[in-house]
Motif scaffolding. Structure first.
Motif, PDB file in Angstrom:
ATOM      1  N   MET A   1       0.801  -1.211  -0.117  1.00 35.86           N
ATOM      2  CA  MET A   1      -0.069   0.067   0.002  1.00 35.86           C
ATOM      3  C   MET A   1       0.777   1.371  -0.002  1.00 35.86           C
ATOM      4  SD  MET A   1      -0.949  -1.706   3.480  1.00 35.86           S
ATOM      5  CE  MET A   1       0.388  -2.838   3.092  1.00 35.86           C
ATOM      6  N   THR A   4       3.552   0.634  -2.142  1.00 29.73           N
ATOM      7  CA  THR A   4       3.553   0.868  -3.638  1.00 29.73           C
ATOM      8  C   THR A   4       3.624   2.246  -3.905  1.00 29.73           C
ATOM      9  OG1 THR A   4       1.767  -0.557  -3.233  1.00 29.73           O
ATOM     10  CG2 THR A   4       1.728   0.283  -5.627  1.00 29.73           C
ATOM     11  N   VAL A   5       3.070   3.152  -3.178  1.00 30.40           N
ATOM     12  CA  VAL A   5       3.268   4.916  -3.439  1.00 30.40           C
ATOM     13  C   VAL A   5       4.710   5.032  -3.357  1.00 30.40           C
ATOM     14  CG1 VAL A   5       2.696   6.992  -2.951  1.00 30.40           C
ATOM     15  CG2 VAL A   5       1.150   5.233  -2.486  1.00 30.40           C
ATOM     16  N   ILE A   8       6.360   3.863  -6.638  1.00 31.36           N
ATOM     17  CA  ILE A   8       6.125   4.679  -7.687  1.00 31.36           C
ATOM     18  C   ILE A   8       6.890   6.000  -7.723  1.00 31.36           C
ATOM     19  CG2 ILE A   8       4.413   6.191  -8.866  1.00 31.36           C
ATOM     20  CD1 ILE A   8       2.686   3.663  -8.069  1.00 31.36           C
ATOM     21  N   LEU A  12       9.817   7.792 -10.070  1.00 28.64           N
ATOM     22  CA  LEU A  12       9.603   9.061 -10.629  1.00 28.64           C
ATOM     23  C   LEU A  12      10.922   9.710 -10.553  1.00 28.64           C
ATOM     24  CD1 LEU A  12       5.913   9.786 -10.090  1.00 28.64           C
ATOM     25  CD2 LEU A  12       7.036   9.352 -12.098  1.00 28.64           C
TER      26      LEU A  12
ATOM     27  N   ILE C   8      -5.314   3.983  -3.455  1.00 29.28           N
ATOM     28  CA  ILE C   8      -3.939   4.590  -3.728  1.00 29.28           C
ATOM     29  C   ILE C   8      -3.460   4.184  -5.001  1.00 29.28           C
ATOM     30  CG2 ILE C   8      -1.588   4.420  -2.776  1.00 29.28           C
ATOM     31  CD1 ILE C   8      -2.720   4.477   0.095  1.00 29.28           C
ATOM     32  N   VAL C   9      -3.460   2.921  -5.135  1.00 27.49           N
ATOM     33  CA  VAL C   9      -3.035   2.374  -6.504  1.00 27.49           C
ATOM     34  C   VAL C   9      -3.523   2.899  -7.724  1.00 27.49           C
ATOM     35  CG1 VAL C   9      -2.943   0.312  -7.991  1.00 27.49           C
ATOM     36  CG2 VAL C   9      -2.275   0.067  -5.586  1.00 27.49           C
ATOM     37  N   ALA C  12      -2.493   6.474  -7.992  1.00 31.28           N
ATOM     38  CA  ALA C  12      -0.886   6.553  -8.497  1.00 31.28           C
ATOM     39  C   ALA C  12      -1.128   6.363  -9.918  1.00 31.28           C
ATOM     40  CB  ALA C  12      -0.208   5.456  -7.528  1.00 31.28           C
ATOM     41  N   VAL C  16       0.638   8.645 -12.798  1.00 25.39           N
ATOM     42  CA  VAL C  16       1.626   8.388 -13.737  1.00 25.39           C
ATOM     43  C   VAL C  16       1.155   8.640 -15.019  1.00 25.39           C
ATOM     44  CG1 VAL C  16       2.925   6.209 -14.545  1.00 25.39           C
ATOM     45  CG2 VAL C  16       2.727   6.492 -12.323  1.00 25.39           C
TER      46      VAL C  16
END
Lengths: 436, 291, 331
Positions: A1, A4-5, A8, A12, C8-9, C12, C16
């Motif tokens: 959760m 994951t953020v 990502i 970036l 959240i996914v 996200a 992106v």
């Protein structure tokens, strides 16, 4: 959760960092000439690529030692940037866009393998940046019509050129020698067998040989045309087929790692005692080492050799290059290195002539270029590009190998053409001519 | 069509088959015991070739004696690879070992390129000049020795599997892993051992490759390995007679293809043969149905 | 908790996509634009491979479909004068057709057998391209392929980038749709246990062929896009490295998931090109190999599973430390 953020975000940030790196590189160097070198530093062609890149660096050091490139009277330092094409098409395209848009190079040099080079020619055409190709041997590079290739200049012999030279040599030297040995009539057709790598390179040679024979109406018959896969190491079967056709000579269009075992297998395993003619890229130290005693009598078409040089001033120029390369890298350059070394000189000379780095002016300077030959023999002693397909005109030579017992390897001597030769071609005593 | 030429091609086919047989037998031995296949098997052949060449250049030993050194070295390397890479993924899905092999291929090929460089190399056998007449051909003695050595290694392996206690335990594990465990066989030891021996067979193939004057570079192992893999699939997974028959068949088929269709067909014909066999018999020529 | 995570996914993902749309407008870095375009193409390609793997069929020769799509699209575009935007899908349809044919020979084959047949198939296709098909394919010399967007149009790089972006998002959404549909369920049923799947009334042959066709189609789209982006095609496109890359990407990202191929491709491209810009040569492959093996052993479900695995690792690490203190002999 939350990982994951984080993940990502991490991606970036990494992207941003890489972007930042390339951006930084993009900052234009104050008063620098930037030459991009595209070479295969990884992948199957990596040892050729390494040789090209290292040779380019030798040239750049020499130029900078003399103060740099002279532009309108002032000397500007030269900077080389390398792009690794990974021996693949997409790698080549990445390397080319990186050099052109990221590093903002003024001119490009290098390029090996026609398949890889043709993949980024499109990019070259779109950005209209001058490119001196010093490694790819396919004439297609500058003959394509689907895109604008007017910025691409070809400074290395194409398969067309060497196929033609070798066939001419066969007709002018080998055919009379065999006839003389046999006591045959002068109009006896010469029996030539061809074995080629099944790639653009090998097929290019095959086409050139066939075209030369037809066009010049030469008295040569192709008795057998065999092919093999790139990287092959066992040639006994195609050689068996060739032997069955009783050839007078065998022309091999292969890489050194294929040519050497092929000749060994033919002479040792099959007793095919004939003259083998090889393409120029075989003229490197490893080829002589792998060949051992079996190279005796063989012919290599060449323009730059580790063990010989043409009579005259070029011999000194070649050995100077070999020595400075060896002093810097501890090994010796190959012929793709030699033409890339010259490529850097050609590129800087063109910029110097143009007096600017403006791409169109430099391109015109390349088209109008006429500079003295550097280390390789050129037609008329001058480097210039043809008006139609922008190819420089090499003066190729043929060398014959003789076995040297003391070193256990063969050594070459130039036997053709007359203006470069050191000695005469001779058929070895064990030579067996073919029969119809 | 000249019969003499066909016989010559047959001879070259058998010679080429020797390398395939050694590789395929090793793969099959590993498969039998561990039920895994290692796509990076050719990389062990390549390491064997480099070890042979290095030992030969350093010591000048008889290249046929080096075969023992390279085999021993590869038993060790094989054991390490088995422990570190294959043991952790045993029983986690059959595709995993294929993916793992791809990683191994990247590591081994480029590791060797870092250590030894990526140029093509070759070694000259001290017996290179000696030839023996075989029918219409004058064949170098080395080729005959290679065929003899291959046969000797295969006989040795046969005796090991049939006559020694460890060999019998290995066969037992390969027939029934759980059963073997029940009767007190240390199957994990069998795993290491079979993987090591399989690698050693690849090393032997590598030595023979070098001795016969073939050139080698870090990328040379992939194609023979893929073919060896095709051979064991063709012959039937786990069947050693299948590996031998398949190896000879491939050697001969490839050389015939090169003669009749042209060199570019050499690799393609192996796979056409494979697909045809699999369409008719999905478990291969000698394979049992089901696993 | 579950809801939060999904949300959240989802956000996200939106973020992106938004960055992918806006970023090129802000920066004029054409190198990066080209890099991301190639990366998007590989995301499509790996997703295609992943779809096939979802049905339990691991292909080692997906470059065959990548290349067939590219060749077919180029040839149709050149001969019929159609726009690459149309021929991409026609080429992919050709790839799908051939995929079904190959699938038919493969339906009875399992893991290694299938791997070998697909691997060999790429070699066979390459051989055919340079021999029998040479008069149309141009043989080893290859042929020029029209650009997706003609360089004569101003800003063509951006237009091309957005086209590739749209197609890749569409491809991922399509794959997501398939995997969530009945067919997707059937795929995983077959992968897990074919006998049980059959017992449950799933026809394995039908669904395996479907997976083959869809995967070949999407791989063909990716191949055609790449070639219309590069502008020249040669038989090297059928090479082993192009078959292996999607596998590496998917394994790293997470096999059988929708996000896996995307994350795997992005992460590996960044690592690969970062190392390339840093000047590494052979060691680049060694690093990729080590990453791949570590992933298979420690993260069998790929990077997408990292959030679940990290706490476990932490726990294991704590336990290990505890053990070291008491027993002094950690595994």
């Amino acid at each position: 959760m939350k990982y994951t953020v984080l993940f990502i975000v991490g991606i970036l940030i990494a992207t941003a960092v890489i972007a930042g790196c390339t951006q930084q590189q993009a900052a234009p160097g104050a008063g620098e000439i930037k030459v991009g070198v595209i070479a295969s530093l990884t992948g199957p062609a990596s040892n050729v690529g390494k040789n090209m890149w290292q040779s380019a660096q030798v040239a750049a050091e020499e130029i900078n030692a003399k103060g740099g490139v002279s532009i309108k009277g002032t000397k500007v330092p030269l900077k080389l940037v390398v792009g690794d094409d990974e021996s693949t098409q997409q790698g080549g395209q990445k390397a080319a866009t990186q050099l052109i848009t990221g590093d903002k190079v003024d001119i490009l040099v290098g390029g090996y393998s026609s398949a890889v080079t043709s993949a980024y020619e499109q990019t070259i055409a779109e950005f209209k940046i001058p490119f001196v190709v010093t490694g790819a041997s396919s004439p297609i590079i500058t003959h394509r019509t689907d895109i604008d290739t007017s910025y691409v200049f070809h400074h290395c012999p194409t398969t067309d050129t060497y196929g033609q030279y070798t066939t001419m040599f066969i007709d002018q030297v080998l055919r009379p020698a065999v006839n003389k040995k046999l006591g045959a009539a002068a109009d006896r057709p010469f029996r030539l067998a061809l074995i080629y790598q099944d790639t653009a390179f090998g097929k290019g040679v095959q086409t050139a040989v066939n075209n030369t024979i037809t066009k010049d109406k030469l008295n040569i018959v192709l008795v057998s045309q065999q092919s093999f896969k790139m990287g092959e190491s066992d040639f006994r079967t195609p050689l068996t087929a060739i032997k069955a056709t009783n050839p007078d000579a065998v022309y091999i269009a292969a890489f050194p790692n294929e040519g050497a075992p092929m000749i060994t297998q033919a002479r040792r395993d099959l007793g095919l005692d004939t003259i083998f003619l090889n393409v120029e890229n075989n003229d490197n130290a490893q080829f002589y080492k792998d060949l051992g005693q079996y190279g005796e009598g063989a012919i290599i078409e060449s323009r730059f050799s580790p063990y010989t040089a043409p009579a005259g001033a070029l011999a000194d120029a070649q050995s100077t290059f070999k020595n400075s390369y060896n002093a810097k890298w501890g090994t010796f350059p190959d012929m793709m290195g030699a033409s890339t070394y010259e490529g850097v000189y050609i590129a800087t000379q063109a910029i110097s002539n143009a007096g600017t780095t403006d791409k169109t002016t430099v391109k015109q300077a390349l088209a109008d270029l006429s500079m003295p030959q550097i280390i390789e023999a050129m037609k008329g002693g001058m480097i210039s590009f043809t008006k139609d397909f922008r190819e420089s005109q090499f003066d190729l030579w043929m060398e014959q190998l003789a076995y040297d017992q003391s070193i256990g390897e063969c050594r070459p001597k130039i036997v053709w053409p007359d203006n470069l030769k050191v000695t005469d071609f001779a058929l070895p005593s064990w030579y067996k001519a073919g029969t119809a | 069509m000249d019969l003499g030429i066909l016989l010559q091609i047959l001879f070259w086919g058998i010679y080429a088959g020797c390398i395939y047989i050694l590789l395929a037998t090793g793969l099959n031995l590993i498969f039998g015991v561990m039920k895994i296949v290692n796509f990076a098997h050719g990389e062990f052949l390549m390491i064997g070739a480099y070890i042979t060449a290095t030992v030969f250049l350093l010591t000048g030993l008889n290249p046929y004696a080096i075969i023992l050194i390279s085999m021993l070295a590869l038993i060790g390397i094989g054991a390490v690879v088995e422990r570190l890479c294959f043991r952790p993924i045993l029983g986690t899905g059959k595709l995993n070992e294929i993916f793992l092999s791809i990683g191994l291929i990247y590591i081994i090929q480029n590791g060797v390129a870092v250590i030894w460089g990526d140029e093509w190399q070759s070694v000259q056998s001290p017996y290179e000049g000696i030839t023996v007449p075989v029918g219409a051909l004058n064949v170098p003695l080395d080729y005959i020795v290679i065929m003899v050595v291959t046969t000797a290694i295969l006989c040795g392996l046969y005796l090991f599997l049939k006559r020694t206690k460890t060999g019998r335990e290995m066969r037992a594990t390969s027939q029934n892993r759980k059963g073997a465990m029940l009767v007190g066989i240390n199957v994990e030891r069998m795993d290491v051992l079979s993987f090591g021996i399989g690698c050693a067979l690849a090393a032997a193939a590598g030595t023979l490759w070098v001795v016969s004057g073939q050139i080698f570079n870090p990328y040379m192992g992939s194609i023979p390995a893929v073919k060896a893999f095709a051979i064991i699939i063709l012959g039937g997974l786990g069947s050693i007679p299948g590996a031998i028959a398949g190896g000879l068949l491939y050697g001969i088929a490839e050389n015939s293809a090169a003669y009749f269709l042209g060199g570019v067909w050499k690799d393609a014909v192996s796979f056409i043969l494979l697909i045809v066999v699999l369409v008719i018999r999905p478990t291969g020529l000698f394979g049992e149905s089901g696993e | 908790m579950v809801v939060t995570r999904d949300t959240i996914v989802r956000y996200a993902t939106y973020a992106v996509v938004a960055i992918a749309i806006i970023a090129p407008l802000l920066s004029e870095n054409l190198f990066l634009l080209n890099l991301v375009s190639l990366m998007l193409i590989f995301i499509i390609f790996s997703s295609a491979w992943n779809l096939l793997a979802c049905s339990g069929q691991g292909s080692l020769g997906h470059a065959a479909f990548f290349g067939i799509g590219a060749y077919a699209s180029t040839l149709i575009a050149v001969k019929a004068g159609l726009s690459p935007y149309i021929t991409i899908f026609l080429g992919a349809a050709v790839a799908a057709g051939i995929g079904i044919l190959l699938g038919l020979t493969c339906v009875r084959l399992k893991e290694w057998f299938l791997a070998m047949v697909t691997f060999g198939f790429a070699i066979i296709v390459q051989t055919l391209t340079v021999s029998v098909l040479a008069p149309v394919s141009g043989g080893w010399d290859g042929i020029a392929s029209p650009r997706l967007v003609s360089p004569a149009i101003p800003g063509y790089q951006l237009i091309e980038y957005y086209s590739i972006l749209v197609i890749s998002i569409a491809a991922i959404l399509f794959i997501r749709y398939v995997m969530k549909s009945r067919a997707g369920l059937a795929f995983s049923a077959i992968r897990e246990n074919e006998l049980e799947a059959r017992a449950a009334g799933v026809d394995p042959v039908k669904y395996r062929l479907l997976a083959f066709a869809l995967s070949a189609f999407i791989a063909g789209v990716a191949g055609a896009l790449q070639i219309h982006h590069i502008g020249y095609i040669t038989p090297e496109i059928f090479g082993v490295d192009l078959s292996f890359w999607p596998i590496t990407y998917v394994i790293l990202g997470g096999l059988g998931t929708i996000a896996g191929p995307v994350i795997g491709t992005v992460v590996l491209t960044i690592i690969w090109d970062g190392l390339r810009l840093a000047g590494l040569t052979f060691s680049r492959y060694i690093i990729i190999g080590v990453i791949l093996i570590l992933t298979i052993i420690f993260l069998p479900k790929g990077l997408v599973d990292l959030p679940n695995q990290l706490p476990k690792w932490k726990e294991a690490l704590h336990k290990m430390r505890g053990k070291t203190k008491t027993a002094g002999s950690p595994e």
